[in-house]
Design a protein around this motif. Structure first.
Motif, PDB file in Angstrom:
ATOM      1  N   SER A  63       0.439  -4.169  15.513  1.00  0.00           N
ATOM      2  CA  SER A  63      -0.624  -4.707  16.362  1.00  0.00           C
ATOM      3  C   SER A  63      -0.045  -4.938  17.749  1.00  0.00           C
ATOM      4  N   TYR A 116      -2.049   2.312   7.640  1.00  0.00           N
ATOM      5  CA  TYR A 116      -2.227   1.132   8.477  1.00  0.00           C
ATOM      6  C   TYR A 116      -1.042   0.171   8.365  1.00  0.00           C
ATOM      7  N   HIS A 117      -0.267   0.298   7.281  1.00  0.00           N
ATOM      8  CA  HIS A 117       0.918  -0.544   7.127  1.00  0.00           C
ATOM      9  C   HIS A 117       2.038  -0.127   8.083  1.00  0.00           C
ATOM     10  N   CYS A 141      -7.614  -1.867   9.532  1.00  0.00           N
ATOM     11  CA  CYS A 141      -7.162  -2.524   8.309  1.00  0.00           C
ATOM     12  C   CYS A 141      -7.941  -1.940   7.134  1.00  0.00           C
ATOM     13  N   ASP A 159      -5.967   4.001   4.515  1.00  0.00           N
ATOM     14  CA  ASP A 159      -5.407   2.663   4.704  1.00  0.00           C
ATOM     15  C   ASP A 159      -3.915   2.589   4.390  1.00  0.00           C
TER      16      ASP A 159
END
Length: 446
Positions: free
Chosen positions: A132, A127-128, A238, A124
């Motif tokens: 999107s 994911y930053h 996420c 995770d």
């Protein structure tokens, strides 16, 4: 340390205003990916003593300007996926003047050197660093409009920056994506499109792939018109998760010795390639280290050179046929490297020598959905480590989207094109077991 992400600036980057409205219909190769997860890719560039001032005043304008120039040659990246309410009208990628790519510039406090290592790291964290695609829009009852490409550039002060991409899979496969990134990197590095133009690697947009029956079948299987009847959101990763990702390297000498081992045990096996033995070895290690039974291995065969007649290597879009390998429970539990190599080699040979051509080889996709599987993303022929935007080659690249289904990423190594790099996403316990089995097995076999 809790991840902290500050957005510095957000831009809407468009091609030059001279680019005219145009569209590109999808083929069955593209339609297959309509409801699948997008591709997330992150490249890390090491730039020591990188300040916020240099980031804002040099890196941001350079990337924005070069991206705009690149989009005039790769217009679908600036467009949107258009879905119609009936199967009689195929989906398309449509560019209209004013369309743009969302580019986010941010700064974070994650550890650059940790993220760029090969050791297990929490999934995770990455994911930053991926953007999107943005919201979809239903235009009256005429069509649904879905973004297909977005970019996020993240500053690691005094260390470097990451370049993160999200691509709707119906837009492009790995071959198209690497062509786009090579063009953008060249234009960014040299400040002009002269080198790109001289290489004559323009995307080939002609829809020479014409198989109406397969188009209809793909639309039926996808149930594409349902996108008009419900709220559709493009999947996005996420956290937190209980998964870690790690990178494993197989050297040319190790791969060669594995090929020799397979050839010794299976002298009649025709297709003993680097891809065959490396996938077999990785899958055998997964079978021994994972709790769930992996019943299938799925990977795509690039059909560009295998069409009749062949189509240009720069054909834009998706052009891959899935190859599906099934193993019985006993073989899986034993994790037999030789047995798995035999299966992969035989399936590849069967598809590539099919009398009706590679497209006629059967691939029962409905069965794939019902079974646990491992997918392979990438190829040993792909080398994303050549992406120099003007700040050197990447220190590390990560295919983040393997996290959706626990897939495997495969790529040529930074240090040598002859070595292979694999990205794996597993639970911490499974990763520890996999790493031990992977290293011990290579020592035993070679």
């Amino acid at each position: 340390m809790s991840p902290m992400l500050n957005v510095v600036q957000v831009f809407k980057v468009s091609p030059p205003s001279t680019l005219k409205n145009q569209s590109l219909p999808l083929t069955f190769f593209d339609i297959f990916w309509l409801l699948k997860h997008p591709i997330h890719h992150v490249f890390f560039y090491e730039v020591t003593n990188l300040t916020t001032h240099h980031f804002v005043n040099t890196i941001i304008p350079t990337l924005n300007t070069s991206l705009s120039t690149t989009l005039q040659y790769f217009f679908p990246y600036a467009g949107n996926l258009i879905i119609f309410p009936t199967r009689t009208k195929k989906p398309e990628i449509r560019y209209v003047q004013g369309d743009h790519v969302n580019v986010t510039y941010s700064e974070c406090n994650l550890h650059f050197n940790d993220l760029t290592g090969n050791h297990p790291r929490n999934c995770d964290k990455f994911y930053h660093l991926i953007p999107s695609l943005g919201p979809c829009a239903k235009i009256d009852d005429d069509y649904t409009k879905i973004p297909v490409f977005s970019v996020q550039v993240t500053l690691f002060r005094n260390h470097g920056f990451s370049l993160g991409f999200t691509v709707h899979h119906s837009l492009a496969d790995a071959s198209t994506q690497i062509g786009f990134l090579n063009a953008w990197a060249s234009i960014s590095q040299f400040g002009t499109d002269e080198l790109f133009l001289s290489r004559n690697t323009f995307p080939f947009y002609d829809r020479v792939i014409s198989y109406p029956i397969q188009d209809v079948e793909a639309l039926v299987v996808t149930n594409v018109e349902s996108l008009m009847n419900r709220e559709y959101h493009v999947p996005h990763l996420c956290g937190p998760t209980n998964k870690v990702r790690a990178t494993f390297i197989m050297t040319r000498s190790e791969i060669t010795r594995l090929k020799s081992l397979v050839s010794t045990h299976l002298p009649s096996l025709t297709y003993v390639s680097s891809f065959t033995v490396s996938c077999a070895y990785i899958w055998s290690c997964l079978a021994k280290s994972c709790k769930s039974e992996l019943e299938m291995l799925v990977f795509a065969i690039d059909c560009r050179a295998r069409m009749n007649p062949p189509i240009p290597a720069t054909y834009f879009g998706n052009c891959g046929k899935p190859c599906i390998c099934r193993l019985d429970t006993i073989v899986l539990k034993n994790g037999s490297f030789i047995a798995i190599a035999k299966l992969i080699g035989e399936e590849l040979h069967k598809m590539l020598t099919n009398e009706g051509g590679v497209l006629m080889a059967k691939a029962p996709l409905s069965e794939v959905r019902l079974r646990t599987k491992t997918s392979v993303a990438g190829s040993p022929k792909m080398n994303f480590y050549n992406m120099n935007f003007g700040w050197g080659n990447p220190k590390k690249q990560e295919l983040i989207s393997i996290d959706y289904e626990g897939s495997i990423s495969m790529n040529a190594c930074k240090e040598s094109n002859e070595n292979m790099e694999f990205g794996i996403c597993l639970s911490t316990t499974e990763m520890q077991a996999f790493a031990r089995i992977f290293n011990d097995g290579l020592e035993e076999k070679i």
